[in-house]
Design a protein around this motif. Structure first.
Motif, PDB file in Angstrom:
ATOM      1  N   SER A  16     -33.207  86.766 -35.704  1.00  0.00           N
ATOM      2  CA  SER A  16     -33.055  87.721 -34.281  1.00  0.00           C
ATOM      3  C   SER A  16     -31.542  87.010 -34.423  1.00  0.00           C
ATOM      4  CB  SER A  16     -33.792  86.243 -33.638  1.00  0.00           C
ATOM      5  OG  SER A  16     -35.066  86.151 -33.858  1.00  0.00           O
ATOM      6  N   ASN A  51     -33.280  90.914 -29.381  1.00  0.00           N
ATOM      7  CA  ASN A  51     -33.375  91.321 -30.217  1.00  0.00           C
ATOM      8  C   ASN A  51     -34.275  89.993 -31.348  1.00  0.00           C
ATOM      9  OD1 ASN A  51     -35.028  92.230 -32.658  1.00  0.00           O
ATOM     10  ND2 ASN A  51     -33.825  94.899 -32.640  1.00  0.00           N
ATOM     11  N   TYR A  57     -35.329  90.578 -35.321  1.00  0.00           N
ATOM     12  CA  TYR A  57     -34.248  91.423 -36.014  1.00  0.00           C
ATOM     13  C   TYR A  57     -34.209  92.315 -37.783  1.00  0.00           C
ATOM     14  CZ  TYR A  57     -29.372  93.643 -36.728  1.00  0.00           C
ATOM     15  OH  TYR A  57     -28.747  94.696 -37.808  1.00  0.00           O
ATOM     16  N   GLN A  86     -31.352  99.482 -34.594  1.00  0.00           N
ATOM     17  CA  GLN A  86     -31.655  98.756 -33.937  1.00  0.00           C
ATOM     18  C   GLN A  86     -29.543  98.215 -34.308  1.00  0.00           C
ATOM     19  OE1 GLN A  86     -33.694  95.310 -35.447  1.00  0.00           O
ATOM     20  NE2 GLN A  86     -35.649  96.887 -35.915  1.00  0.00           N
TER      21      GLN A  86
END
Length: 118
Positions: free
Chosen positions: A65, A79, A82, A89
């Motif tokens: 994350s 996020n 991730y 991203q």
């Protein structure tokens, strides 16, 4: 993030990595990667991962994350799933980083300075 670390430094952003692995595992991991330009912190009691809602309790692991936290401690972007291979991203992360509020700097004193008497 290691390759782009200077971009984070220029944006006055402190990068920290947190893992639920033990400190000794971190040392071996960091050594295998070469020196990391940011700290790798051990969350061996899993309290940080639990608090941020990314701990998979049944497996005892944390989801990969990313979080952006401003200088006041507010989570500004997250996020929790991730994927480090996703360029989209990563672009979202860097765009969000640039919108973080900056730490206010004191304004320079513009008053004329008095000369000292001899």
């Amino acid at each position: 993030m290691r390759g782009d670390h200077q971009q984070f430094v220029k944006a006055e952003t402190q990068v920290l990595a947190v893992s639920v692995d033990h400190l000794w595992a971190h040392k071996a991991y960091a050594k295998s990667l070469g020196d990391l330009p940011f700290p790798l912190l051990a969350d061996w009691d899993k309290s940080v991962a639990r608090r941020y809602g990314v701990l998979l309790e049944e497996r005892g692991v944390a989801q990969r994350s990313l979080f952006l936290i401003d200088y006041r401690g507010y989570v500004r972007w997250r996020n929790p799933h991730y994927d480090w291979r996703s360029q989209d991203q990563y672009a979202q992360l860097t765009e969000a980083m640039l919108t973080l509020p900056m730490i206010p700097r004191p304004k320079p004193d513009r008053a004329p300075k008095e000369k000292a008497s001899p």
